[in-house]
Design a protein around this motif. Structure first.
Motif, PDB file in Angstrom:
ATOM      1  N   GLY A 183      36.186  41.191  33.278  1.00 19.78           N
ATOM      2  CA  GLY A 183      36.509  40.610  34.633  1.00 19.78           C
ATOM      3  C   GLY A 183      37.036  41.806  35.464  1.00 19.78           C
ATOM      4  O   GLY A 183      36.521  43.258  35.296  1.00 19.78           O
ATOM      5  N   SER A 184      37.293  41.855  36.663  1.00 16.54           N
ATOM      6  CA  SER A 184      37.641  42.681  37.937  1.00 16.54           C
ATOM      7  C   SER A 184      39.015  42.348  38.466  1.00 16.54           C
ATOM      8  O   SER A 184      39.515  41.159  38.691  1.00 16.54           O
TER       9      SER A 184
ATOM     10  N   SER B 180      46.781  42.108  44.749  1.00 18.89           N
ATOM     11  CA  SER B 180      45.415  42.492  44.722  1.00 18.89           C
ATOM     12  C   SER B 180      44.668  41.219  44.240  1.00 18.89           C
ATOM     13  O   SER B 180      45.320  40.337  43.605  1.00 18.89           O
ATOM     14  N   SER B 181      43.484  41.311  44.551  1.00 22.02           N
ATOM     15  CA  SER B 181      42.548  40.058  44.379  1.00 22.02           C
ATOM     16  C   SER B 181      42.060  40.345  42.992  1.00 22.02           C
ATOM     17  O   SER B 181      41.923  41.279  42.391  1.00 22.02           O
ATOM     18  N   TYR B 182      41.585  39.283  42.005  1.00 22.36           N
ATOM     19  CA  TYR B 182      41.377  39.367  40.836  1.00 22.36           C
ATOM     20  C   TYR B 182      40.400  38.297  40.226  1.00 22.36           C
ATOM     21  O   TYR B 182      40.378  37.254  40.726  1.00 22.36           O
ATOM     22  N   ALA B 183      39.825  38.549  39.294  1.00 23.79           N
ATOM     23  CA  ALA B 183      38.870  37.426  38.452  1.00 23.79           C
ATOM     24  C   ALA B 183      38.836  37.979  37.069  1.00 23.79           C
ATOM     25  O   ALA B 183      38.200  38.897  36.607  1.00 23.79           O
ATOM     26  N   ILE B 184      39.715  37.208  36.137  1.00 24.31           N
ATOM     27  CA  ILE B 184      39.661  37.772  34.764  1.00 24.31           C
ATOM     28  C   ILE B 184      39.513  36.658  33.818  1.00 24.31           C
ATOM     29  O   ILE B 184      39.955  35.366  34.263  1.00 24.31           O
TER      30      ILE B 184
ATOM     31  N   LYS C 270      42.054  34.807  42.028  1.00 24.74           N
ATOM     32  CA  LYS C 270      42.819  34.894  42.941  1.00 24.74           C
ATOM     33  C   LYS C 270      42.258  35.724  43.923  1.00 24.74           C
ATOM     34  O   LYS C 270      42.163  36.675  44.048  1.00 24.74           O
ATOM     35  N   ALA C 271      42.291  35.021  45.435  1.00 26.83           N
ATOM     36  CA  ALA C 271      41.948  35.967  46.539  1.00 26.83           C
ATOM     37  C   ALA C 271      43.032  36.424  47.407  1.00 26.83           C
ATOM     38  O   ALA C 271      43.754  35.383  47.721  1.00 26.83           O
TER      39      ALA C 271
ATOM     40  N   VAL D 210      37.371  34.354  46.096  1.00 25.14           N
ATOM     41  CA  VAL D 210      37.028  34.773  44.881  1.00 25.14           C
ATOM     42  C   VAL D 210      36.400  33.602  44.314  1.00 25.14           C
ATOM     43  O   VAL D 210      37.414  32.478  43.941  1.00 25.14           O
ATOM     44  N   CYS D 211      35.128  33.347  43.564  1.00 27.74           N
ATOM     45  CA  CYS D 211      34.858  32.197  42.915  1.00 27.74           C
ATOM     46  C   CYS D 211      34.390  32.492  41.531  1.00 27.74           C
ATOM     47  O   CYS D 211      33.943  33.747  41.281  1.00 27.74           O
ATOM     48  N   ILE D 212      34.700  31.776  40.348  1.00 24.39           N
ATOM     49  CA  ILE D 212      34.360  31.950  39.203  1.00 24.39           C
ATOM     50  C   ILE D 212      33.823  30.720  38.423  1.00 24.39           C
ATOM     51  O   ILE D 212      34.297  29.577  38.827  1.00 24.39           O
ATOM     52  N   TRP D 213      32.808  31.126  37.416  1.00 21.09           N
ATOM     53  CA  TRP D 213      32.542  30.114  36.742  1.00 21.09           C
ATOM     54  C   TRP D 213      31.828  30.688  35.205  1.00 21.09           C
ATOM     55  O   TRP D 213      31.422  31.880  35.365  1.00 21.09           O
TER      56      TRP D 213
END
Length: 180
Positions: free
Chosen positions: A68-69, A87-91, A105-106, A119-122
């Protein structure tokens, strides 16, 4: 059935032997920038007020660990006061080789000169989504940004050799940092 696991273990061993980390051995990021998003009503928009949507895709593999980032806040420049929102993240994390859990999290922070507001994830396999899509959205009170709540989604993998690769998808919406 175990061929995918054996191939993953072999690839990890070879790549780790070449000095790559476990995360590098199992993932790559494919980034596509969708450019400014604008309403389709033909209105002329100020370039500073349009949003940029960036999509990242990471392969997730059984035993591959975390991918992720993290979109860390840009360091302050000059003597101006600097507020930190986090910080925003997508893990995506992997559990027991078959189960993936993504968190996003945005934070409304500024990353690479743009403010992360969504921030969207799938998860997907081939052209099909295998999970729902969840989004965290930061909000503005007119003078500062407030981080959105952490959102999570999960998916199960399949170890069959003929099964499509499981992917963790991230979509971030970014705007001019001077917009409140």
């Amino acid at each position: 059935m175990y061929a995918r696991t054996i191939a993953t273990t072999l690839a990890t061993t070879v790549l780790l032997g070449l000095g790559a980390s476990a995360a590098q051995a199992h993932s790559y990021a494919s980034v596509a920038e969708h450019g400014p998003s604008a309403p389709g009503n033909g209105t002329e928009l100020d370039p500073d007020e349009v949003a940029t949507v960036v999509t990242e895709t990471y392969d997730v593999m059984p035993g591959g660990g975390t991918v992720g980032s993290v979109y860390e806040t840009d360091p302050p420049s000059g003597p101006t006061p600097f507020a930190t929102w986090g910080s925003s993240y997508a893990i995506s994390t992997e559990t027991a080789w078959l189960y993936y859990k993504g968190r996003a999290k945005a934070a409304g922070n500024v990353f690479q000169g743009q403010r992360i507001v969504k921030v969207c994830i799938w998860y997907s396999q081939g052209s099909q989504n295998i999970s729902g899509t969840v989004c965290s959205s930061a909000s503005s009170n007119g003078g500062s940004w407030i981080a959105g709540a952490e959102k999570s989604v999960s998916a199960w993998d399949n170890l069959s050799v003929n099964w499509p690769q499981t992917r963790f998808n991230i979509e971030t919406t970014r705007i001019n940092p001077n917009i409140y």
